[in-house]
Design an enzyme around this catalytic site. Structure first.
Site, PDB file in Angstrom:
ATOM      1  N   CYS A 136       0.816  -1.233   0.000  1.00  0.00           N
ATOM      2  CA  CYS A 136       0.000   0.000   0.000  1.00  0.00           C
ATOM      3  C   CYS A 136       0.839   1.269   0.000  1.00  0.00           C
ATOM      4  CB  CYS A 136      -0.946   0.001   1.189  1.00  0.00           C
ATOM      5  SG  CYS A 136      -1.969  -1.453   1.236  1.00  0.00           S
ATOM      6  N   HIS A 277      -3.568   6.774   2.777  1.00  0.00           N
ATOM      7  CA  HIS A 277      -3.915   5.452   2.246  1.00  0.00           C
ATOM      8  C   HIS A 277      -5.314   5.097   2.744  1.00  0.00           C
ATOM      9  CE1 HIS A 277      -4.040   1.371   1.187  1.00  0.00           C
ATOM     10  NE2 HIS A 277      -3.761   0.892   2.386  1.00  0.00           N
ATOM     11  N   ASN A 307     -10.114  -0.549  -0.025  1.00  0.00           N
ATOM     12  CA  ASN A 307      -8.653  -0.437  -0.013  1.00  0.00           C
ATOM     13  C   ASN A 307      -8.104  -0.983  -1.329  1.00  0.00           C
ATOM     14  OD1 ASN A 307      -5.907  -0.799   0.376  1.00  0.00           O
ATOM     15  ND2 ASN A 307      -6.095  -1.682   2.425  1.00  0.00           N
TER      16      ASN A 307
HETATM   17  N1  ACO Z   1     -18.403  -9.421   9.092  1.00  0.00           N
HETATM   18  C1  ACO Z   1     -18.828  -9.741  10.337  1.00  0.00           C
HETATM   19  N2  ACO Z   1     -17.983 -10.063  11.310  1.00  0.00           N
HETATM   20  C2  ACO Z   1     -16.670 -10.076  11.046  1.00  0.00           C
HETATM   21  C3  ACO Z   1     -16.168  -9.754   9.772  1.00  0.00           C
HETATM   22  C4  ACO Z   1     -17.100  -9.416   8.774  1.00  0.00           C
HETATM   23  N3  ACO Z   1     -16.727  -9.082   7.531  1.00  0.00           N
HETATM   24  N4  ACO Z   1     -14.829  -9.839   9.809  1.00  0.00           N
HETATM   25  C5  ACO Z   1     -14.473 -10.189  11.045  1.00  0.00           C
HETATM   26  N5  ACO Z   1     -15.595 -10.344  11.792  1.00  0.00           N
HETATM   27  C6  ACO Z   1     -15.700 -10.715  13.197  1.00  0.00           C
HETATM   28  C7  ACO Z   1     -14.498 -11.501  13.671  1.00  0.00           C
HETATM   29  O1  ACO Z   1     -14.659 -12.879  13.364  1.00  0.00           O
HETATM   30  C8  ACO Z   1     -14.535 -11.239  15.157  1.00  0.00           C
HETATM   31  O2  ACO Z   1     -15.513 -12.083  15.742  1.00  0.00           O
HETATM   32  P1  ACO Z   1     -15.233 -12.771  17.169  1.00  0.00           P
HETATM   33  O3  ACO Z   1     -15.099 -11.612  18.126  1.00  0.00           O
HETATM   34  O4  ACO Z   1     -16.447 -13.581  17.372  1.00  0.00           O
HETATM   35  O5  ACO Z   1     -13.971 -13.543  16.995  1.00  0.00           O
HETATM   36  C9  ACO Z   1     -15.065  -9.810  15.249  1.00  0.00           C
HETATM   37  O6  ACO Z   1     -15.695  -9.536  13.995  1.00  0.00           O
HETATM   38  C10 ACO Z   1     -13.986  -8.778  15.506  1.00  0.00           C
HETATM   39  O7  ACO Z   1     -12.917  -9.017  14.594  1.00  0.00           O
HETATM   40  P2  ACO Z   1     -11.658  -8.095  14.587  1.00  0.00           P
HETATM   41  O8  ACO Z   1     -10.707  -8.550  13.527  1.00  0.00           O
HETATM   42  O9  ACO Z   1     -11.126  -7.947  15.970  1.00  0.00           O
HETATM   43  O10 ACO Z   1     -12.330  -6.710  14.128  1.00  0.00           O
HETATM   44  P3  ACO Z   1     -11.736  -5.271  14.103  1.00  0.00           P
HETATM   45  O11 ACO Z   1     -12.629  -4.352  14.813  1.00  0.00           O
HETATM   46  O12 ACO Z   1     -10.272  -5.260  14.440  1.00  0.00           O
HETATM   47  O13 ACO Z   1     -11.845  -4.866  12.567  1.00  0.00           O
HETATM   48  C11 ACO Z   1     -10.540  -4.778  10.535  1.00  0.00           C
HETATM   49  C12 ACO Z   1     -11.207  -5.661  11.600  1.00  0.00           C
HETATM   50  C13 ACO Z   1     -11.615  -3.995   9.834  1.00  0.00           C
HETATM   51  C14 ACO Z   1      -9.820  -5.662   9.546  1.00  0.00           C
HETATM   52  C15 ACO Z   1      -9.564  -3.811  11.217  1.00  0.00           C
HETATM   53  O14 ACO Z   1      -8.754  -4.522  12.108  1.00  0.00           O
HETATM   54  C16 ACO Z   1      -8.698  -3.076  10.228  1.00  0.00           C
HETATM   55  O15 ACO Z   1      -9.148  -2.260   9.447  1.00  0.00           O
HETATM   56  N6  ACO Z   1      -7.380  -3.308  10.282  1.00  0.00           N
HETATM   57  C17 ACO Z   1      -6.452  -2.606   9.403  1.00  0.00           C
HETATM   58  C18 ACO Z   1      -6.430  -3.233   8.066  1.00  0.00           C
HETATM   59  C19 ACO Z   1      -5.551  -2.432   7.164  1.00  0.00           C
HETATM   60  O16 ACO Z   1      -5.373  -1.267   7.383  1.00  0.00           O
HETATM   61  N7  ACO Z   1      -5.008  -3.012   6.137  1.00  0.00           N
HETATM   62  C20 ACO Z   1      -4.184  -2.158   5.281  1.00  0.00           C
HETATM   63  C21 ACO Z   1      -3.054  -2.737   4.759  1.00  0.00           C
HETATM   64  S1  ACO Z   1      -3.472  -3.636   3.353  1.00  0.00           S
HETATM   65  C22 ACO Z   1      -2.035  -3.875   2.417  1.00  0.00           C
HETATM   66  O17 ACO Z   1      -0.981  -3.396   2.711  1.00  0.00           O
HETATM   67  C23 ACO Z   1      -2.197  -4.788   1.213  1.00  0.00           C
END
Ligand code: ACO
Length: 350
Positions: A136, A277, A307
């Site tokens: 990214c 980003h 993204n």
């Molecule tokens: N729909 C419903 N529930 C979901 C989904 C979904 N799509 N995805 C995950 N969950 C659930 C999980 O299973 C978990 O359930 P559990 O508590 O029963 O285990 C719960 O939601 C919480 O999951 P987390 O992963 O802790 O959720 P979080 O609030 O951290 O959000 C997210 C996840 C959106 C991915 C966030 O962590 C994020 O944006 N991280 C940064 C990602 C990023 O910036 N990537 C950029 C780099 S990409 C690159 O370089 C190619």
């Protein structure tokens, strides 16, 4: 031998961290262009693919829909479209370009480079063309590389492109990742000119390979080449520890933005717009909160595009310019982080 502890390699390294070398030419942002595929994949559509809800995706990420490339549409196809528009906006033809750099983690093929395919498709002269893989942060990396090459005096006009078909490496059974990403391409033309107060002012880049395991694709390289087993084990898909990435992203983007401003003595208040980003609106909201600048001063389009990795910053930059949110004389900061980990920030005066 001098006993002065302030001299020697350590202090030289420290000095190079803080001092910005004076550029010999100005590198101007001459034009930008973007391309997004026609197909829109909404959160509602995703509920038919994985167990998720529109509400979960919107509240956790801010994403409402993303674009998905057609099966026969590749990263180079999208790059060519974005590049054609960037050339038109720069008022240049493909023939004027003497350097092509593509940033992507989803090249058409492992080799040859996507840049070479673009060079051919645009009917360019047989110029220097290569790809950079910095996920990214790719567009910030190629901005710095192109700027340095233009400043060397050996190149005049560079075409730099971030292009991604992330839909091709997403695990459509993994709801934690497949809802986050989209496809598209953004391009810019950078040109060397006589020194002036505007253009690409400065870039800072960084990396930390010790965190490579929080965002990666294990298969397809020499460590796990393609095999029936590697495909069955889903090694050819993007893997991410989202929570870890999130924490690091906020810290890194804030630090990179403040450092580039401090190094160039430009106060944050003078920055018209930050083009971050587009990973997650909560990351941008936290940046806005920590840096105490309103959300309106960040350009956000992830609600519509998700993204798009290396394409994310140039797509947002082109949109902010097209919408006239930014224009001549404005200071703009481009800032990104991604797999590697990699990160970077660029200060531009338009
Ligand atoms: N729909 C419903 N529930 C979901 C989904 C979904 N799509 N995805 C995950 N969950 C659930 C999980 O299973 C978990 O359930 P559990 O508590 O029963 O285990 C719960 O939601 C919480 O999951 P987390 O992963 O802790 O959720 P979080 O609030 O951290 O959000 C997210 C996840 C959106 C991915 C966030 O962590 C994020 O944006 N991280 C940064 C990602 C990023 O910036 N990537 C950029 C780099 S990409 C690159 O370089 C190619």
């Amino acid at each position: 031998m001098s006993a002065d502890s302030s001299s020697g390699p350590k202090s030289e390294a420290a000095a190079s961290e803080t001092l910005r070398p004076e550029p010999v030419t100005t590198v101007k942002l001459k034009g930008t262009g973007s391309y997004t595929p026609k197909r829109v994949l909404t959160n509602k559509d995703l509920t038919e693919i994985v167990e998720t809800t529109d509400e979960w995706i919107v509240t956790r990420t801010g994403i409402r829909e993303r674009r998905i490339a057609a099966p026969d549409e590749s990263a180079s196809d999208m790059a060519v479209e974005a590049a054609t528009r960037a050339l038109a906006s720069a008022g240049l033809s493909a023939n004027d370009i003497d350097l092509v750099i593509v940033a992507t983690i989803t090249p058409d093929m492992p080799f040859p480079s996507t840049a070479c395919l673009v060079q051919d498709r645009l009917g360019m002269r047989k110029v220097c063309a290569f790809d950079v893989e910095a996920a990214c942060s790719g567009f910030i990396y190629i901005t710095e590389i192109a700027t340095a090459m233009l400043q060397s005096g050996r190149f005049r006009h560079a075409l730099i492109i971030g292009t991604e078909k992330l839909s091709s490496i997403l695990d459509w059974k993994d709801r934690a990742t497949c809802v986050l990403f989209g496809d598209g391409a953004g391009a810019a033309v950078l040109s060397s000119q006589a020194p002036s107060g505007s253009g690409v002012i400065d870039t800072r880049l960084g990396s930390d390979g010790s965190s490579s395991g929080i965002l990666y694709m294990p298969g397809g390289g020499c460590r796990i080449p393609a095999s029936g087993e590697s495909v069955a084990a889903r090694h050819h898909f993007l893997k991410m520890n989202g929570r870890e990435v999130f924490k690091i992203a906020v810290r890194i983007m804030e630090k990179a933005t403040l450092e580039i401003l401090e190094r160039n003595r430009v106060p944050l208040e003078q920055v018209r717009c930050i083009i971050p980003h587009q990973a997650n609106v909560r990351i941008i909201e936290m940046l806005s909160d920590r840096m105490q600048i309103p959300m309106e001063r960040f350009h956000v389009n992830l609600d519509r595009l998700g993204n798009t990795s290396a394409a994310s910053v140039p797509l947002a930059l082109d949109e902010a310019l097209t919408q006239k949110k930014i224009g001549t004389g404005d200071y703009v900061v481009l800032v990104a982080f991604g797999a590697g980990l990699t990160w970077g920030a660029t200060l531009v005066k338009l």
